[in-house]
Write an enzyme that holds these catalytic residues in place. Structure first.
Site, PDB file in Angstrom:
ATOM      1  N   ALA A 293     -36.234   4.386  -6.934  1.00 36.40           N
ATOM      2  CA  ALA A 293     -36.173   5.613  -7.770  1.00 36.40           C
ATOM      3  C   ALA A 293     -36.661   7.386  -7.489  1.00 36.40           C
ATOM      4  CB  ALA A 293     -36.089   5.030  -9.530  1.00 36.40           C
ATOM      5  N   ASP A 294     -36.144   8.674  -8.106  1.00 35.43           N
ATOM      6  CA  ASP A 294     -37.094   9.950  -7.776  1.00 35.43           C
ATOM      7  C   ASP A 294     -35.985   9.756  -8.971  1.00 35.43           C
ATOM      8  OD1 ASP A 294     -38.334  11.204  -5.554  1.00 35.43           O
ATOM      9  OD2 ASP A 294     -36.443  12.855  -6.673  1.00 35.43           O
TER      10      ASP A 294
END
Length: 196
Positions: free
Chosen positions: A67-68
């Site tokens: 994830a970012d």
């Protein structure tokens, strides 16, 4: 099934542990530089996929989660503050206003990759300079996008969250469940004490 978290974020690890996941952490080393003309949404989506694909090279047959998360206000991306002065600048800009938090989530296994971007909106209450400085002095803002943690002392700064609260923390649970379903998994084994 082995689950690999392609992230060094303690917040994401904590969420997965609370959900009952048994997982390993493998932090990817990737260049997070924004490309010229790249939109905030495309940036976090690209970085999420890059993190997942980088780690998946070593774990091709395992479920890799990456994830970012980015904080955006007036089309400006607020990353992690360089120092306390930068944190003060960011929090001063956020106070009394609503901003957007985007988290791109990528899950891959055996060559199959699914990505999405979740959007949430956070409204800060009006803050005095003293309140901002007091929050910065806790050290909580040091390594957080936008210089705050919604799940920590930063909760005192916030008037309202619209959308998935966990998206603001860094891992949108609703989207996580949907994508896991597309890989043939559901939460039933987790909530009954088993593992994915």
């Amino acid at each position: 099934m082995r689950v690999i978290l392609a992230s060094g974020s303690p917040r994401r690890s904590e969420i997965l542990r609370e959900l009952g996941f048994d997982f390993e952490i493998h932090k990817p080393e990737v260049d997070e530089t924004k490309l010229e003309g790249e939109s905030p949404e495309n940036l976090c989506l690209r970085l999420s996929r890059l993190k997942a694909e980088t780690v998946a090279k070593d774990f091709a047959n395992e479920l890799v989660i990456a994830a970012d998360t980015i904080v955006v206000i007036n089309c400006e991306i607020l990353g992690k503050p360089k120092d306390k002065s930068d944190a003060f600048r960011m929090l001063s800009e956020l106070q009394g206003r609503e901003h957007e938090v985007m988290t791109a989530l990528t899950i891959c296994k055996s060559g199959k990759i699914i990505s999405c971007v979740e959007h949430s909106f956070v409204k800060f209450r009006s803050l005095t300079e003293r309140e901002i400085l007091a929050y910065i002095s806790t050290g909580e803002s040091d390594d957080k996008a936008g210089a705050y943690a919604v799940q920590g002392k930063g909760a005192f700064l916030i008037e309202q969250v619209r959308g998935d609260f966990y998206n603001v923390v860094g891992l949108p649970i609703f989207r996580l469940g949907k994508i896991l379903g597309e890989f043939g998994y559901d939460f039933s084994s987790c909530v009954t004490g088993g593992n994915f």
